[in-house]
Write a protein that holds these residues in place. Structure first.
Motif, PDB file in Angstrom:
ATOM      1  N   GLN A 223       0.913  -1.085  -0.098  1.00 56.41           N
ATOM      2  CA  GLN A 223      -0.025   0.035   0.081  1.00 56.41           C
ATOM      3  C   GLN A 223       0.952   1.244   0.086  1.00 56.41           C
ATOM      4  O   GLN A 223       1.987   1.248   0.908  1.00 56.41           O
ATOM      5  CB  GLN A 223      -0.933   0.115   1.330  1.00 56.41           C
ATOM      6  N   HIS A 224       0.533   2.173  -0.702  1.00 63.82           N
ATOM      7  CA  HIS A 224       1.319   3.625  -0.820  1.00 63.82           C
ATOM      8  C   HIS A 224       0.319   4.615  -0.898  1.00 63.82           C
ATOM      9  O   HIS A 224      -0.540   4.914  -1.436  1.00 63.82           O
ATOM     10  CB  HIS A 224       1.909   3.384  -2.439  1.00 63.82           C
ATOM     11  N   ASN A 230      -4.811  10.546  -1.492  1.00 68.16           N
ATOM     12  CA  ASN A 230      -5.150   9.005  -1.856  1.00 68.16           C
ATOM     13  C   ASN A 230      -4.147   7.911  -1.473  1.00 68.16           C
ATOM     14  O   ASN A 230      -3.078   8.029  -1.325  1.00 68.16           O
ATOM     15  CB  ASN A 230      -5.011   9.290  -3.556  1.00 68.16           C
ATOM     16  N   VAL A 231      -4.790   6.652  -1.760  1.00 69.93           N
ATOM     17  CA  VAL A 231      -3.824   5.394  -1.535  1.00 69.93           C
ATOM     18  C   VAL A 231      -4.088   4.464  -2.721  1.00 69.93           C
ATOM     19  O   VAL A 231      -5.160   4.370  -3.628  1.00 69.93           O
ATOM     20  CB  VAL A 231      -4.764   4.752  -0.330  1.00 69.93           C
ATOM     21  N   THR A 232      -3.003   3.954  -2.790  1.00 67.58           N
ATOM     22  CA  THR A 232      -2.850   3.198  -4.210  1.00 67.58           C
ATOM     23  C   THR A 232      -2.266   1.781  -3.635  1.00 67.58           C
ATOM     24  O   THR A 232      -1.221   1.540  -2.829  1.00 67.58           O
ATOM     25  CB  THR A 232      -1.647   3.505  -5.184  1.00 67.58           C
ATOM     26  N   LEU A 233      -3.044   0.742  -3.843  1.00 69.36           N
ATOM     27  CA  LEU A 233      -2.926  -0.569  -3.488  1.00 69.36           C
ATOM     28  C   LEU A 233      -1.930  -1.488  -4.662  1.00 69.36           C
ATOM     29  O   LEU A 233      -2.640  -1.439  -5.879  1.00 69.36           O
ATOM     30  CB  LEU A 233      -4.249  -1.433  -3.196  1.00 69.36           C
ATOM     31  N   ILE A 234      -0.974  -2.188  -4.505  1.00 71.05           N
ATOM     32  CA  ILE A 234      -0.355  -2.555  -5.494  1.00 71.05           C
ATOM     33  C   ILE A 234      -0.232  -4.134  -5.200  1.00 71.05           C
ATOM     34  O   ILE A 234       0.202  -4.834  -4.206  1.00 71.05           O
ATOM     35  CB  ILE A 234       1.228  -2.271  -5.496  1.00 71.05           C
ATOM     36  N   CYS A 235      -0.655  -4.966  -6.343  1.00 71.05           N
ATOM     37  CA  CYS A 235      -0.420  -6.443  -6.301  1.00 71.05           C
ATOM     38  C   CYS A 235       0.193  -6.896  -7.292  1.00 71.05           C
ATOM     39  O   CYS A 235       0.176  -6.825  -8.516  1.00 71.05           O
ATOM     40  CB  CYS A 235      -1.856  -6.910  -6.277  1.00 71.05           C
ATOM     41  N   THR A 279      -2.765  -2.411 -10.082  1.00 65.68           N
ATOM     42  CA  THR A 279      -2.991  -1.402  -8.883  1.00 65.68           C
ATOM     43  C   THR A 279      -4.383  -0.934  -8.705  1.00 65.68           C
ATOM     44  O   THR A 279      -5.174  -0.982  -9.823  1.00 65.68           O
ATOM     45  CB  THR A 279      -2.034  -0.244  -9.398  1.00 65.68           C
ATOM     46  N   LEU A 280      -4.646  -0.496  -7.553  1.00 66.20           N
ATOM     47  CA  LEU A 280      -5.908  -0.222  -7.487  1.00 66.20           C
ATOM     48  C   LEU A 280      -5.813   1.582  -6.697  1.00 66.20           C
ATOM     49  O   LEU A 280      -5.365   1.507  -5.598  1.00 66.20           O
ATOM     50  CB  LEU A 280      -6.729  -0.854  -6.555  1.00 66.20           C
ATOM     51  N   LYS A 311      -1.753  -1.109   8.054  1.00 66.70           N
ATOM     52  CA  LYS A 311      -0.760  -0.170   8.545  1.00 66.70           C
ATOM     53  C   LYS A 311      -0.980   0.177   9.913  1.00 66.70           C
ATOM     54  O   LYS A 311      -2.192   0.424  10.112  1.00 66.70           O
ATOM     55  CB  LYS A 311      -0.439   1.053   7.179  1.00 66.70           C
ATOM     56  N   PRO A 312      -0.051   0.455  10.632  1.00 67.10           N
ATOM     57  CA  PRO A 312      -0.242   0.667  12.091  1.00 67.10           C
ATOM     58  C   PRO A 312      -0.811   2.249  12.064  1.00 67.10           C
ATOM     59  O   PRO A 312      -0.499   3.079  11.153  1.00 67.10           O
ATOM     60  CB  PRO A 312       1.081   0.583  12.696  1.00 67.10           C
ATOM     61  N   THR A 313      -1.628   2.487  12.955  1.00 65.23           N
ATOM     62  CA  THR A 313      -2.164   3.807  13.118  1.00 65.23           C
ATOM     63  C   THR A 313      -1.227   4.906  13.357  1.00 65.23           C
ATOM     64  O   THR A 313      -0.610   4.784  14.455  1.00 65.23           O
ATOM     65  CB  THR A 313      -3.194   3.841  14.239  1.00 65.23           C
TER      66      THR A 313
END
Length: 359
Positions: A223-224, A230-235, A279-280, A311-313
């Motif tokens: 996760q970026h 915004n957040v980008t998920l990468i697989c 990516t999403l 991700k940790p808070t």
């Protein structure tokens, strides 16, 4: 390749276009994977020449196997570049050397095409483009079709395929050219050329890649967080063989996702395995837990699910400041208490000493 939209695609919430689109993309992915498993392969070669009737300014060749670039040639360097070492081994040193020699000689042929195919440019000062595109198709290792066609300045000029078996002019200006082509490049020569430089190289590459054992994909999910929130998920799936694979995003075990999806496409690795990344991109308000990357591959008994790591808070700055202030206050309190205790002890000692001396 045309595919009909399946009629049994039903989404729970028909009011959401994004949900319907996501379902449709999933079904297309399944169809694509099944077609790939049917062992249908395509080899495409595109030649492009740019210049005037007097000078060839640029000449390139690009070769694709199943939409993946495998080779490239440029007039500037006059060097045939094979993208992967294993592809070179599959083609063989003699074939690569022969192709290199032919491409260097092709520059003369394409200058001739610029001189004879371009019309209404008697001065020869304007730049023009000539393109020739070959393709051939295999289905389960059997050659099913081939085609070659030409274009001048982006417009169809002439073509030949196995069904027609002769050159066809696509515009009136091409008729004199195809009369000459019928003599120099008759259908038998064209078929032989396509067999030697389109069909057989594809067979050699596919046979070489089929020698290796099947390998399941190695999958990583990350996760970026972007500065804009915004957040980008990468697989990423890599090192897998055969090529057929399906990656998709799910949220709480549903295919529905809210965001912008993109894909790298299936690309070759240097060891004859393959690579794919999807990516999403999500807006921060849609970023919740429950997202997973689902992977389907022949070497996986069941679809594998890879959750996005949580991700940790993050500790807010004012929380950090408050914590530091609390610690400082406690330390100061301890220091003040120690000084007060020490002072009282000293005063008590002085008060006792005079009485003791009188005694």
């Amino acid at each position: 390749m045309l595919m009909r939209k399946p009629s049994n695609c039903r989404m729970k919430n028909q009011k959401s276009r994004k949900k319907s689109l996501s379902c449709w993309m999933y079904v297309m992915g399944v169809f694509a994977m099944r077609e790939a498993e049917a062992a249908h392969h395509t080899h495409e070669i595109l030649f492009t020449a740019v210049g005037t009737s007097k000078t060839l300014l640029g000449f390139t060749m690009v070769s694709f196997l199943d939409d993946v670039e495998i080779a490239f040639y440029d007039k500037k360097h006059q060097q045939l570049v094979i993208k992967e070492a294993w592809v070179s081994r599959a083609l063989g040193a003699d074939f690569v050397e022969d192709q290199q020699y032919r491409l260097m000689n092709n520059e003369i042929d394409y200058l001739w095409a610029l001189q004879n195919w371009v019309q209404n440019d008697t001065l020869g000062k304007e730049n023009h483009t000539v393109q020739i595109w070959h393709n051939c198709h295999l289905d389960r290792g059997i050659h099913v079709s081939s085609r070659i066609w030409c274009a001048v300045d982006g417009e169809d000029f002439c073509q030949m395929d196995e069904q027609i078996n002769h050159w066809v002019a696509k515009k009136p200006e091409a008729k004199p050219a195809i009369l000459l082509a019928e003599v120099i490049y008759c259908s038998k020569k064209v078929k032989r050329y396509l067999e030697d430089y389109c069909v057989q190289p594809m067979k050699n590459i596919l046979q070489y890649s089929n020698v290796r054992d099947n390998v399941p994909p190695e999958v990583t999910v990350s996760q970026h967080d972007a500065p804009d929130g915004n957040v980008t998920l990468i697989c990423t799936a890599t090192g897998f063989y055969p090529r057929s694979i399906l990656l998709r995003w799910e949220k709480d075990e549903q295919v529905v996702v809210w965001g912008q999806e993109s894909s790298s496409g299936i690309l070759p690795n240097s060891d004859a395995t393959f690579y794919l990344q999807i990516t999403l991109k999500l807006q921060s308000r849609n970023m919740e837990t429950g997202y997973s990357c689902v992977v389907e591959h022949r070497e996986l008994e069941t679809p594998a699910i890879y959750p996005v790591p949580v991700k940790p808070t993050k500790v807010r700055p004012w929380h950090v400041a408050l914590s530091i202030l609390t610690v400082i206050t406690m330390l100061l309190s301890c220091v003040v208490a120690f000084i007060t205790w020490k002072k009282r002890k000293t005063e008590s000692a002085f008060a006792v000493s005079p009485g003791s001396a009188n005694k």
